[in-house]
Design a protein around this motif. Structure first.
Motif, PDB file in Angstrom:
ATOM      1  N   HIS A 124      13.239   8.633   2.314  1.00 36.98           N
ATOM      2  CA  HIS A 124      13.768   9.583   3.291  1.00 36.98           C
ATOM      3  C   HIS A 124      14.353  10.796   2.594  1.00 36.98           C
ATOM      4  CE1 HIS A 124      15.668  10.514   7.332  1.00 36.98           C
ATOM      5  NE2 HIS A 124      14.408  10.210   7.597  1.00 36.98           N
ATOM      6  N   GLU A 125      13.583  11.312   1.644  1.00 39.24           N
ATOM      7  CA  GLU A 125      13.941  12.540   0.954  1.00 39.24           C
ATOM      8  C   GLU A 125      15.233  12.384   0.169  1.00 39.24           C
ATOM      9  OE1 GLU A 125      15.898  15.696   2.407  1.00 39.24           O
ATOM     10  OE2 GLU A 125      14.282  17.162   2.364  1.00 39.24           O
ATOM     11  N   GLN A 126      16.029  13.447   0.039  1.00 40.20           N
ATOM     12  CA  GLN A 126      17.200  13.430  -0.855  1.00 40.20           C
ATOM     13  C   GLN A 126      18.475  12.951  -0.147  1.00 40.20           C
ATOM     14  OE1 GLN A 126      16.643  13.905  -4.069  1.00 40.20           O
ATOM     15  NE2 GLN A 126      14.521  14.262  -3.487  1.00 40.20           N
ATOM     16  N   ASN A 127      18.442  11.705   0.313  1.00 36.77           N
ATOM     17  CA  ASN A 127      19.628  11.116   0.925  1.00 36.77           C
ATOM     18  C   ASN A 127      20.624  10.716  -0.165  1.00 36.77           C
ATOM     19  OD1 ASN A 127      18.863   8.174   0.193  1.00 36.77           O
ATOM     20  ND2 ASN A 127      17.071   9.018   1.191  1.00 36.77           N
ATOM     21  N   CYS A 128      21.734  10.128   0.251  1.00 34.53           N
ATOM     22  CA  CYS A 128      22.804   9.795  -0.695  1.00 34.53           C
ATOM     23  C   CYS A 128      22.325   8.867  -1.817  1.00 34.53           C
ATOM     24  CB  CYS A 128      23.962   9.159   0.079  1.00 34.53           C
ATOM     25  SG  CYS A 128      25.335   8.602  -0.964  1.00 34.53           S
ATOM     26  N   SER A 129      21.656   7.772  -1.464  1.00 29.76           N
ATOM     27  CA  SER A 129      21.252   6.803  -2.489  1.00 29.76           C
ATOM     28  C   SER A 129      20.135   7.337  -3.374  1.00 29.76           C
ATOM     29  CB  SER A 129      20.835   5.484  -1.835  1.00 29.76           C
ATOM     30  OG  SER A 129      19.794   5.678  -0.905  1.00 29.76           O
ATOM     31  N   THR A 130      19.169   8.048  -2.794  1.00 31.67           N
ATOM     32  CA  THR A 130      18.076   8.607  -3.595  1.00 31.67           C
ATOM     33  C   THR A 130      18.601   9.663  -4.558  1.00 31.67           C
ATOM     34  OG1 THR A 130      16.482   8.203  -1.824  1.00 31.67           O
ATOM     35  CG2 THR A 130      15.868   9.822  -3.490  1.00 31.67           C
ATOM     36  N   SER A 131      19.511  10.509  -4.074  1.00 25.58           N
ATOM     37  CA  SER A 131      20.115  11.508  -4.957  1.00 25.58           C
ATOM     38  C   SER A 131      20.911  10.837  -6.065  1.00 25.58           C
ATOM     39  CB  SER A 131      21.024  12.437  -4.145  1.00 25.58           C
ATOM     40  OG  SER A 131      20.278  13.171  -3.199  1.00 25.58           O
ATOM     41  N   THR A 132      21.523   9.697  -5.748  1.00 26.62           N
ATOM     42  CA  THR A 132      22.261   8.945  -6.763  1.00 26.62           C
ATOM     43  C   THR A 132      21.328   8.430  -7.848  1.00 26.62           C
ATOM     44  OG1 THR A 132      23.965   8.259  -5.182  1.00 26.62           O
ATOM     45  CG2 THR A 132      23.729   6.929  -7.171  1.00 26.62           C
ATOM     46  N   VAL A 133      20.185   7.876  -7.443  1.00 30.36           N
ATOM     47  CA  VAL A 133      19.198   7.395  -8.415  1.00 30.36           C
ATOM     48  C   VAL A 133      18.771   8.530  -9.337  1.00 30.36           C
ATOM     49  CG1 VAL A 133      16.841   6.521  -8.687  1.00 30.36           C
ATOM     50  CG2 VAL A 133      18.350   5.505  -6.973  1.00 30.36           C
ATOM     51  N   GLY A 172      10.685   4.215  -2.701  1.00 32.12           N
ATOM     52  CA  GLY A 172      11.121   5.609  -2.684  1.00 32.12           C
ATOM     53  C   GLY A 172      12.003   5.923  -3.873  1.00 32.12           C
ATOM     54  N   TRP A 173      12.955   5.043  -4.153  1.00 30.49           N
ATOM     55  CA  TRP A 173      13.815   5.251  -5.326  1.00 30.49           C
ATOM     56  C   TRP A 173      12.987   5.298  -6.604  1.00 30.49           C
ATOM     57  CZ3 TRP A 173      17.628   0.837  -3.650  1.00 30.49           C
ATOM     58  CH2 TRP A 173      18.526   1.338  -2.695  1.00 30.49           C
ATOM     59  N   ILE A 174      12.045   4.369  -6.709  1.00 26.68           N
ATOM     60  CA  ILE A 174      11.204   4.320  -7.910  1.00 26.68           C
ATOM     61  C   ILE A 174      10.390   5.603  -8.044  1.00 26.68           C
ATOM     62  CG2 ILE A 174       9.246   3.149  -8.992  1.00 26.68           C
ATOM     63  CD1 ILE A 174      10.302   0.543  -7.630  1.00 26.68           C
ATOM     64  N   ALA A 175       9.841   6.081  -6.933  1.00 25.06           N
ATOM     65  CA  ALA A 175       9.035   7.300  -6.953  1.00 25.06           C
ATOM     66  C   ALA A 175       9.866   8.494  -7.421  1.00 25.06           C
ATOM     67  CB  ALA A 175       8.453   7.566  -5.568  1.00 25.06           C
ATOM     68  N   HIS A 176      11.099   8.582  -6.950  1.00 24.96           N
ATOM     69  CA  HIS A 176      11.958   9.706  -7.349  1.00 24.96           C
ATOM     70  C   HIS A 176      12.393   9.578  -8.799  1.00 24.96           C
ATOM     71  CE1 HIS A 176      12.468  11.961  -3.579  1.00 24.96           C
ATOM     72  NE2 HIS A 176      12.278  10.793  -2.988  1.00 24.96           N
ATOM     73  N   GLU A 207       0.833  -1.204   0.000  1.00 24.88           N
ATOM     74  CA  GLU A 207       0.000   0.000   0.000  1.00 24.88           C
ATOM     75  C   GLU A 207       0.870   1.258   0.000  1.00 24.88           C
ATOM     76  OE1 GLU A 207      -3.760   1.782   2.626  1.00 24.88           O
ATOM     77  OE2 GLU A 207      -2.432   0.258   3.471  1.00 24.88           O
ATOM     78  N   ILE A 208       1.922   1.267   0.817  1.00 22.87           N
ATOM     79  CA  ILE A 208       2.810   2.424   0.886  1.00 22.87           C
ATOM     80  C   ILE A 208       3.626   2.546  -0.396  1.00 22.87           C
ATOM     81  CG2 ILE A 208       4.751   3.444   2.132  1.00 22.87           C
ATOM     82  CD1 ILE A 208       1.886   3.450   3.473  1.00 22.87           C
ATOM     83  N   SER A 209       3.992   1.421  -0.978  1.00 18.25           N
ATOM     84  CA  SER A 209       4.706   1.465  -2.261  1.00 18.25           C
ATOM     85  C   SER A 209       3.845   2.154  -3.314  1.00 18.25           C
ATOM     86  CB  SER A 209       5.057   0.038  -2.720  1.00 18.25           C
ATOM     87  OG  SER A 209       5.933  -0.586  -1.803  1.00 18.25           O
ATOM     88  N   LEU A 246       1.408   4.260  -2.783  1.00 20.88           N
ATOM     89  CA  LEU A 246       1.283   5.675  -2.404  1.00 20.88           C
ATOM     90  C   LEU A 246       2.496   6.475  -2.880  1.00 20.88           C
ATOM     91  CD1 LEU A 246       0.142   8.086  -0.708  1.00 20.88           C
ATOM     92  CD2 LEU A 246       1.403   7.119   1.242  1.00 20.88           C
ATOM     93  N   LEU A 247       3.676   5.992  -2.600  1.00 17.94           N
ATOM     94  CA  LEU A 247       4.880   6.729  -2.962  1.00 17.94           C
ATOM     95  C   LEU A 247       5.048   6.833  -4.471  1.00 17.94           C
ATOM     96  CD1 LEU A 247       7.382   5.289  -0.339  1.00 17.94           C
ATOM     97  CD2 LEU A 247       6.583   7.644  -0.468  1.00 17.94           C
ATOM     98  N   ILE A 248       4.795   5.751  -5.173  1.00 16.93           N
ATOM     99  CA  ILE A 248       5.042   5.709  -6.613  1.00 16.93           C
ATOM    100  C   ILE A 248       3.987   6.458  -7.409  1.00 16.93           C
ATOM    101  CG2 ILE A 248       5.239   4.173  -8.619  1.00 16.93           C
ATOM    102  CD1 ILE A 248       6.402   2.073  -6.602  1.00 16.93           C
ATOM    103  N   TYR A 249       2.718   6.333  -6.997  1.00 14.52           N
ATOM    104  CA  TYR A 249       1.635   6.908  -7.796  1.00 14.52           C
ATOM    105  C   TYR A 249       0.976   8.131  -7.156  1.00 14.52           C
ATOM    106  CZ  TYR A 249       2.296   2.629 -10.411  1.00 14.52           C
ATOM    107  OH  TYR A 249       2.855   1.616 -11.145  1.00 14.52           O
ATOM    108  N   GLY A 250       1.377   8.508  -5.956  1.00 12.58           N
ATOM    109  CA  GLY A 250       0.953   9.786  -5.391  1.00 12.58           C
ATOM    110  C   GLY A 250      -0.250   9.764  -4.483  1.00 12.58           C
ATOM    111  N   GLU A 251      -1.065   8.726  -4.544  1.00 19.94           N
ATOM    112  CA  GLU A 251      -2.270   8.624  -3.717  1.00 19.94           C
ATOM    113  C   GLU A 251      -2.412   7.214  -3.163  1.00 19.94           C
ATOM    114  OE1 GLU A 251      -4.102  11.090  -2.852  1.00 19.94           O
ATOM    115  OE2 GLU A 251      -3.409  12.631  -4.260  1.00 19.94           O
TER     116      GLU A 251
END
Length: 424
Positions: free
Chosen positions: A225-234, A387-391, A85-87, A89-94
């Motif tokens: 977790h917002e723009q952390n190292c791995s998310t910014s890398t993605v 989270g990575w996919i959403a970003h 469910e959270i996946s 939410l993050l990926i599709y916005g709702e």
């Protein structure tokens, strides 16, 4: 949206810069035109005070200890939601409705198997290969099986979420020399992973619901977790229009570092060291306070949170519940509780805002679930996937996005003349 301007005066010249205000009142000075207008750049080592993008996915207020996914407080999601469910939410916005969630879960179940040929890749890895390296390599290899086409974006999202847990479980089985266990269609996302981790072909393994529920919470708490190292890398890799699987694989590589995804393993190693030294945690508290001693308490403080990490509260309860329900006698938990009590009452820690963070209890919880420390970072990666996919998705859908290209302040030698080898 733009709300006012900031003024920069340099060499007597005044420059006006737009001030952007986010939906939670956060403000940022937009320096996009600074280099073209003034031929200067800003310097911010480690990007600690630089906004690389505008994002609608996750909001963090470190001073207040606030974490929200798409506006929903983490406290509500951790208590009541499921990881699929959270996946969504993050990926599709709702949040999904019942039909959407049912279809999403069904897709995650039916696409859990990896291609049979991919199983041969595991034969090439040494038994001592770290599961995180295997996960990164296997995710990158998925692009050779599932070419990236615009119409396949949603299906590739499903494939990655579904197959990553299978790859992770197979990496563990490879490391201990046991046969792979196929996923089952009758199990939930979390129970399916635990089944593939701990079942054997000749025995029946019933996944304890306490473990499945604890894993569900762990994955939710790590989902973004917002723009952390791995998310910014993605986002940086995706900005070059690299394929979906390559972008996520790069994030896995960034997460593998001990200063990022490996922090909970360091916590466990610290607790084991204290236990082996007689369990006197106050000895190590005093060492941590001694500025002349190199020892540091792992799992305390956070680069973002200047208050209690909201995720740590839930993990402490979950660890207590699993250990009690499963009848586990783990002295490390008592050491951890003692350290936490000191950190919440000792002025040294309070003044420096060194509160227990999410890594402090997640390692103990994974240990109680029977997951070895070499898999801790892999578990983090499984949780962080949505989270990575959403970003990745957000960046790809932003018409104003461009390839990331940070600048630098050069500090090397000035121009020199090359001297041929025979003249040196």
């Amino acid at each position: 949206m733009t709300m006012g301007t900031a003024k920069l005066v340099l060499d007597g010249q005044e420059y006006e810069l737009p001030v952007i205000t986010g939906s939670e009142g956060e403000r940022a000075v937009d320096i996009t035109s600074l280099r073209s207008d003034a031929d200067i750049i800003t310097l911010d080592s480690g990007y600690g005070n630089t906004g690389s993008c505008e994002s609608a996915i996750t909001f963090i207020n470190g001073e207040e200890g606030i974490l929200r996914y798409r506006g929903y407080p983490i406290e509500q999601l951790a208590e009541s939601a499921t990881f699929p469910e959270i996946s969504y939410l993050l990926i599709y916005g709702e949040l999904p409705n019942l039909e959407q969630l049912s279809n999403f879960r069904q897709q995650l179940t039916f696409h859990s198997m990896i291609h049979e040929d991919m199983k041969k890749f595991f034969e090439g890895f040494r038994p001592s290969a770290h599961p995180m390296a295997i996960l990164s390599a296997m995710v990158a290899s998925m692009s050779t099986y599932y070419p990236e086409l615009a119409e396949d974006d949603d299906m590739n999202v499903i494939r990655l979420l579904a197959k990553a847990k299978t790859i992770a479980a197979y990496a563990y089985k490879k490391s201990i020399g046991q046969p792979f266990i196929y996923p089952r269609d009758d199990l939930s996302y979390c129970a399916n992973f635990l089944h593939m981790m701990f079942a054997m072909p000749t025995t029946t393994y019933d996944v304890p619901p306490e473990l499945a529920n604890a894993l569900n919470m762990l994955l939710i708490l790590h989902a973004d977790h917002e723009q952390n190292c791995s998310t910014s890398t993605v986002r940086m890799v995706a900005s070059s229009q690299a394929n979906f699987f390559a972008s996520i694989s790069a994030g896995i590589g960034a997460l593998s570092g001990p200063l990022h995804g490996g922090a909970n393993q360091k916590v466990l190693e610290m607790l084991e060291m204290i236990q082996q030294d007689g369990g006197d945690y106050m000895k190590y508290v005093n060492l941590a306070k001694d500025k002349d001693d190199e020892f540091r308490l792992m799992g305390f403080g956070h680069r973002v949170y200047k208050n209690f990490d909201p995720r740590a509260t839930f993990l402490r309860k979950a660890a207590d519940n699993v250990i009690k329900t499963m009848g586990i006698d783990d002295p490390l938990l008592n050491i951890a509780k003692g350290l936490e009590e000191v950190a919440l009452s000792d002025e040294y820690f309070i003044e420096r805002k060194l509160y227990p963070n999410v890594d402090f209890y997640s390692g103990i919880l994974y240990r109680a679930m029977g997951i070895p420390s070499a898999m801790f970072t892999v578990m983090f990666a499984l949780g962080r996937l949505p989270g990575w996919i959403a970003h990745w998705k957000e960046l790809r859908q932003d018409p104003g996005s461009r390839i990331n290209r940070p600048r630098q302040v050069y500090t090397g030698p000035n121009e020199r003349t090359y001297v041929p080898m025979d003249q040196r």
